[in-house]
Every structure is written in structure tokens, then in C-alpha cells.
Design a protein around this motif. Structure first.
Motif, PDB file in Angstrom:
ATOM      1  N   ASN A  71       6.597 -39.635-101.727  1.00  0.00           N
ATOM      2  CA  ASN A  71       5.468 -40.376-102.295  1.00  0.00           C
ATOM      3  C   ASN A  71       4.764 -39.559-103.367  1.00  0.00           C
ATOM      4  OD1 ASN A  71       5.978 -42.522-100.606  1.00  0.00           O
ATOM      5  ND2 ASN A  71       4.451 -41.929 -99.081  1.00  0.00           N
ATOM      6  N   ASP A  72       4.564 -38.284-103.092  1.00  0.00           N
ATOM      7  CA  ASP A  72       3.926 -37.412-104.084  1.00  0.00           C
ATOM      8  C   ASP A  72       4.754 -37.368-105.371  1.00  0.00           C
ATOM      9  OD1 ASP A  72       1.906 -36.893-102.317  1.00  0.00           O
ATOM     10  OD2 ASP A  72       2.663 -34.906-101.727  1.00  0.00           O
ATOM     11  N   LYS A  73       6.069 -37.336-105.187  1.00  0.00           N
ATOM     12  CA  LYS A  73       6.947 -37.282-106.359  1.00  0.00           C
ATOM     13  C   LYS A  73       6.808 -38.563-107.183  1.00  0.00           C
ATOM     14  CE  LYS A  73      11.848 -36.775-107.513  1.00  0.00           C
ATOM     15  NZ  LYS A  73      13.215 -36.639-106.945  1.00  0.00           N
ATOM     16  N   THR A  74       6.837 -39.699-106.495  1.00  0.00           N
ATOM     17  CA  THR A  74       6.728 -40.981-107.186  1.00  0.00           C
ATOM     18  C   THR A  74       5.375 -41.110-107.878  1.00  0.00           C
ATOM     19  OG1 THR A  74       8.176 -41.989-105.551  1.00  0.00           O
ATOM     20  CG2 THR A  74       6.812 -43.485-106.865  1.00  0.00           C
ATOM     21  N   SER A  75       4.336 -40.684-107.156  1.00  0.00           N
ATOM     22  CA  SER A  75       2.984 -40.764-107.721  1.00  0.00           C
ATOM     23  C   SER A  75       2.852 -39.876-108.938  1.00  0.00           C
ATOM     24  CB  SER A  75       1.967 -40.352-106.649  1.00  0.00           C
ATOM     25  OG  SER A  75       0.663 -40.290-107.196  1.00  0.00           O
ATOM     26  N   ALA A  76       3.391 -38.703-108.847  1.00  0.00           N
ATOM     27  CA  ALA A  76       3.291 -37.777-109.966  1.00  0.00           C
ATOM     28  C   ALA A  76       3.985 -38.330-111.197  1.00  0.00           C
ATOM     29  CB  ALA A  76       3.894 -36.425-109.565  1.00  0.00           C
ATOM     30  N   THR A  78       4.572 -41.445-111.878  1.00  0.00           N
ATOM     31  CA  THR A  78       3.807 -42.589-112.379  1.00  0.00           C
ATOM     32  C   THR A  78       2.630 -42.122-113.233  1.00  0.00           C
ATOM     33  OG1 THR A  78       4.408 -43.884-110.440  1.00  0.00           O
ATOM     34  CG2 THR A  78       2.481 -44.623-111.697  1.00  0.00           C
ATOM     35  N   LYS A  79       1.893 -41.132-112.728  1.00  0.00           N
ATOM     36  CA  LYS A  79       0.726 -40.625-113.463  1.00  0.00           C
ATOM     37  C   LYS A  79       1.148 -39.993-114.785  1.00  0.00           C
ATOM     38  CE  LYS A  79      -2.128 -39.828-109.370  1.00  0.00           C
ATOM     39  NZ  LYS A  79      -2.728 -38.821-108.459  1.00  0.00           N
ATOM     40  N   LEU A  80       2.268 -39.292-114.756  1.00  0.00           N
ATOM     41  CA  LEU A  80       2.732 -38.667-115.991  1.00  0.00           C
ATOM     42  C   LEU A  80       3.119 -39.723-117.027  1.00  0.00           C
ATOM     43  CD1 LEU A  80       4.874 -35.753-114.479  1.00  0.00           C
ATOM     44  CD2 LEU A  80       2.746 -35.530-115.759  1.00  0.00           C
ATOM     45  N   LYS A  81       3.755 -40.795-116.541  1.00  0.00           N
ATOM     46  CA  LYS A  81       4.137 -41.862-117.475  1.00  0.00           C
ATOM     47  C   LYS A  81       2.903 -42.554-118.052  1.00  0.00           C
ATOM     48  CE  LYS A  81       8.806 -42.931-115.947  1.00  0.00           C
ATOM     49  NZ  LYS A  81       9.726 -43.934-115.392  1.00  0.00           N
ATOM     50  N   GLU A  82       1.858 -42.671-117.201  1.00  0.00           N
ATOM     51  CA  GLU A  82       0.622 -43.278-117.681  1.00  0.00           C
ATOM     52  C   GLU A  82      -0.009 -42.426-118.787  1.00  0.00           C
ATOM     53  OE1 GLU A  82      -0.717 -45.527-113.525  1.00  0.00           O
ATOM     54  OE2 GLU A  82      -1.748 -43.708-114.197  1.00  0.00           O
ATOM     55  N   LEU A  83       0.261 -41.151-118.721  1.00  0.00           N
ATOM     56  CA  LEU A  83      -0.257 -40.259-119.774  1.00  0.00           C
ATOM     57  C   LEU A  83       0.610 -40.316-121.029  1.00  0.00           C
ATOM     58  CD1 LEU A  83      -1.163 -37.128-117.604  1.00  0.00           C
ATOM     59  CD2 LEU A  83      -2.745 -38.734-118.702  1.00  0.00           C
ATOM     60  N   GLY A  84       1.727 -41.069-120.941  1.00  0.00           N
ATOM     61  CA  GLY A  84       2.566 -41.248-122.111  1.00  0.00           C
ATOM     62  C   GLY A  84       3.799 -40.386-122.169  1.00  0.00           C
ATOM     63  N   LEU A  85       4.100 -39.655-121.107  1.00  0.00           N
ATOM     64  CA  LEU A  85       5.296 -38.811-121.111  1.00  0.00           C
ATOM     65  C   LEU A  85       6.551 -39.656-120.932  1.00  0.00           C
ATOM     66  CD1 LEU A  85       3.018 -36.690-120.485  1.00  0.00           C
ATOM     67  CD2 LEU A  85       4.787 -35.405-119.254  1.00  0.00           C
ATOM     68  N   THR A  86       7.618 -39.284-121.637  1.00  0.00           N
ATOM     69  CA  THR A  86       8.905 -39.959-121.477  1.00  0.00           C
ATOM     70  C   THR A  86       9.640 -39.358-120.264  1.00  0.00           C
ATOM     71  OG1 THR A  86      10.108 -38.388-122.839  1.00  0.00           O
ATOM     72  CG2 THR A  86       9.044 -40.237-123.979  1.00  0.00           C
ATOM     73  N   ASP A  87      10.728 -40.046-119.887  1.00  0.00           N
ATOM     74  CA  ASP A  87      11.526 -39.535-118.756  1.00  0.00           C
ATOM     75  C   ASP A  87      12.082 -38.145-119.065  1.00  0.00           C
ATOM     76  OD1 ASP A  87      11.013 -41.795-117.315  1.00  0.00           O
ATOM     77  OD2 ASP A  87      12.929 -42.766-117.757  1.00  0.00           O
ATOM     78  N   ASP A  88      12.539 -37.950-120.306  1.00  0.00           N
ATOM     79  CA  ASP A  88      13.079 -36.637-120.674  1.00  0.00           C
ATOM     80  C   ASP A  88      12.007 -35.557-120.612  1.00  0.00           C
ATOM     81  OD1 ASP A  88      15.577 -37.661-120.998  1.00  0.00           O
ATOM     82  OD2 ASP A  88      15.442 -37.859-123.193  1.00  0.00           O
ATOM     83  N   GLU A  89      10.787 -35.914-121.036  1.00  0.00           N
ATOM     84  CA  GLU A  89       9.695 -34.934-120.989  1.00  0.00           C
ATOM     85  C   GLU A  89       9.338 -34.600-119.532  1.00  0.00           C
ATOM     86  OE1 GLU A  89       7.320 -36.021-125.129  1.00  0.00           O
ATOM     87  OE2 GLU A  89       6.948 -37.181-123.311  1.00  0.00           O
ATOM     88  N   ILE A  90       9.348 -35.614-118.683  1.00  0.00           N
ATOM     89  CA  ILE A  90       9.056 -35.373-117.257  1.00  0.00           C
ATOM     90  C   ILE A  90      10.148 -34.509-116.636  1.00  0.00           C
ATOM     91  CG2 ILE A  90       8.851 -36.493-115.003  1.00  0.00           C
ATOM     92  CD1 ILE A  90       7.629 -38.903-116.498  1.00  0.00           C
TER      93      ILE A  90
END
Lengths: 97, 280
Positions: A71-76, A78-90
């Protein structure tokens, strides 16, 4: 316990109940409660229910920890994507962290 | 064949003879090696030849050169007085101890050489005379960071295993040897780290005074940065056991409650193999 570290036998509970070689089995090929023996007379033999409950708690604790981690992984993410990070950046951040 | 006097132990032997017919030229080829002209008597047309009138030469002196030239009607007979003995292969099953420069040994001994041409019978080492395997059947943890001997739950391997020889004797984690000798100990320990631990040890020690003092003979070190998959550590060593009454070995671990030593009753996870290599 299994290869992931999840308890799967009452021996896993007993190992965590006290340190040292305080217990063993009268028939090591048949590790059931009836064959549980206590080597250390300063220790009390737990009941079968205690063993069953103890194993169940270890399993639920493990499962809860795994669930929380997922859950922490999924939440993290999600929050990173909300900040505009791409999958590659994550992915790049995960490799650094 | 008749005889006069004491009966010969062996029968008469036939003389060797070469007979050459329809031969021309001045040479014939003998069928046996000789050392000189004196080893043969030569007849030409049944007339004995003077040994100074012929000669021998070539390989094995087998080329006989006569004093004249033969015509095809001539008959040459060569009677051998001596021949050069060549290596002969003994007949099957004909050579025993008495034919060799050798004294009989005892049952089970083998023929050896001293490297200088002298043969003798000697006792050969019987190879591996002792091999045993033990393991811990039940998981356990350590109470803290001090060394703790594995005193309980030992069993001799019992799945597709049969010891060779007498085997070790175990009592409260102390192993006694069945006989003196040099022993190879190969040990393995598997553990599951539930958390970080920088001091994980698996060791073996020997006592020669029945437990008053111990010397560590092997020590495997490891560590864990956190909860992880099971790990293995192990070691090998050879110990020279010169007496068996007070000499014993034991095994121990250092860990903590977050290190579970993964034992098993069907496979080697915490255990060791002991093989006697030879005499002390």
C-alpha cells in the motif's frame, strides 16, 4: 518458514517464543504438537492453542506488513505522479532510494 | 619312448632343424636367432660342412652364407646346437609367487615395490573406514551475541544415508570419535535473518581434556543488513585425533533472537559431515 520468511509451522512460533534450544521433537520426522518436548525445564510447554494462535499471529503480522508495504508503494507512486513525475522518473528515483 | 635307468622327469625335447630344398644362390635364412657359426651344424646333401666354410650374419645371425652356390636339387639341413633365447610369454595361469623373487605375504596384502626392483607384499590402507553425517532437526535462535553450543536436537542423517564404519558418538552436542586418525569435518549452517545483525557466527571447537578447555578449529562469519532471504555459512577443517577418550568436538553459533538457524530433519541445513582420511 517459507523462503520469503512467512511462518508456516508452529516451530516458527516456538523458535520466537524463547531463544536457545529449549524445545525439540520426540519424532523429528513428525513435528506435531503431540511430539513437542521441552529440553529446558525453566521453560513452560505452551498449549497447543497457544502454538496455533501464535503461528496465526505471526502469519497475520507478516501479511499485514506485506500489505502495508504494498500500500505504501502504491500510495507513494500515486503521490509522485500527482506531482507530475513520469514512470521513468519514478523508476529512476527507486533505483537511487 | 623307452629309457634306461631312472625315468626322466620330463619328456625328451625335439631338436631344432631347418631344411631347405629347391634353393639356389649361396644363402639361406635361418628360422631362429643364433650367436655364431658354432651354434649350428650344416649339412649340404647330407654332407657335414666345415664351419670355416660358412658364415652367419644379418639380424639375429639368421643369414647363413654357404661356401658355394646351391642348385635347386641341393638339400640343406641346419641342425641347431644352441639358439638365442628370446622373451617367452608364460602360459596362462602359470606364474605364481614361487616364480618371483618374492616371499609369500598374508591374506589380503598387495604386491608393492620399493622403487629399486624389490617386490614385497604389504598391507594396503582400506580407504575410507569412517564416514558419518549429523544435523540439527529443530530451528533455534541465540539468546544474545555470545557463543552458544548446539547441545540438543542432533540426529544422524537418516534419509538415503548409511554411515561407514562405527560412526561418531553424540552426547549433549559433544561428538566423540570412534578411533584415532585424521578426520575431515565439513559443516554447513543455514539461517534466516529477521533483522540486521553484524555478528553471525558458526563455529566448531575441539577439546582434548574432555571438556575442560576448547580450541576453535573453524569459524564462519557473516552478517545481515536487515530482514532477508535465508543465507548459508560453513567451513571445512581437518583435525588430528590422537586419542579418543578425552578428545571431542562440538559446534556452536552466535547470533541473536532475530537470527533463526534453519534446521531440518530430512536434509542438511545445520549439520556436518565427518570423514576419516587416514591414520594419525
Amino acid at each position: 518458514m517459507d523462503i520469503n520468511g512467512r511462518a508456516n509451522h508452529i516451530e516458527d512460533y516456538l523458535t520466537q517464543l524463547h531463544s536457545g534450544q529449549w524445545f525439540g521433537w520426540s519424532d523429528s520426522k513428525n513435528k506435531v504438537y503431540e511430539n513437542l518436548i521441552i529440553h529446558d525445564n525453566t521453560k513452560t510447554k505452551p498449549t497447543e492453542q497457544e502454538c496455533t494462535d501464535g503461528l496465526a499471529k505471526m502469519q497475520s503480522d507478516y501479511d499485514d506488513a506485506q500489505t502495508k508495504q504494498n500500500n505504501d508503494k502504491t500510495s507513494a507512486i500515486t503521490k509522485l505522479k500527482e506531482l507530475g513525475l513520469t514512470d521513468d522518473e519514478i523508476k529512476a528515483i527507486k533505483e537511487v532510494v | 619312448m623307452g629309457y634306461i635307468g631312472v625315468q626322466p622327469e620330463a619328456g625328451f625335447t625335439s631338436g631344432l632343424l631347418d631344411r631347405f630344398t629347391s634353393t639356389t644362390g649361396s644363402t639361406v635364412t635361418l628360422t631362429h636367432d643364433i650367436s655364431s657359426e658354432n651354434d649350428i651344424i650344416v649339412f649340404v646333401n647330407f654332407v657335414k660342412q666345415d664351419s670355416t666354410n660358412y658364415s652367419v650374419g644379418g639380424s639375429g645371425n639368421k643369414t647363413l652364407t654357404l661356401g658355394g652356390t646351391l642348385v635347386s636339387s641341393d638339400i640343406v639341413e641346419v641342425h641347431y646346437l644352441n639358439i638365442v633365447k628370446l622373451t617367452q610369454q608364460p602360459s596362462a595361469n602359470s606364474v605364481g609367487v614361487t616364480e618371483l623373487n618374492l616371499s609369500e605375504g598374508t591374506s589380503g596384502q598387495a604386491l608393492t615395490t620399493n622403487g629399486s626392483g624389490t617386490l614385497s607384499f604389504s598391507t594396503i590402507s582400506a580407504g575410507i573406514t569412517e564416514a558419518d553425517q549429523w544435523r540439527v532437526t529443530t530451528n533455534f535462535t541465540n539468546s544474545g551475541s555470545s557463543a552458544e553450543t548446539i547441545t540438543a536436537n542432533w540426529e544422524r542423517a537418516d534419509v538415503s544415508f548409511e554411515k561407514i564404519g562405527t560412526g561418531l558418538t553424540e552426547s549433549s552436542g559433544l561428538f566423540s570419535f570412534p578411533s584415532t586418525g585424521k578426520y575431515l569435518i565439513s559443516a554447513l549452517a543455514s539461517y534466516y535473518p529477521a533483522g540486521a545483525n553484524s555478528n553471525i557466527q558458526f563455529y566448531s571447537a575441539i577439546t582434548t581434556d574432555n571438556g575442560s578447555n576448547y580450541s576453535t578449529l573453524a569459524l564462519a562469519l557473516s552478517g545481515a543488513s536487515g530482514a532477508d532471504r535465508p543465507e548459508n555459512i560453513g567451513f571445512n577443517y581437518i583435525c588430528d585425533v590422537t586419542e579418543t577418550t578425552n578428545t571431542k568436538i562440538h559446534f556452536g553459533t552466535v547470533g541473536a533472537t532475530n537470527i533463526t538457524w534453519q534446521s531440518n530433519t530430512n536434509s542438511q541445513r545445520v549439520g556436518f559431515t565427518c570423514i576419516r582420511l587416514g591414520d594419525t
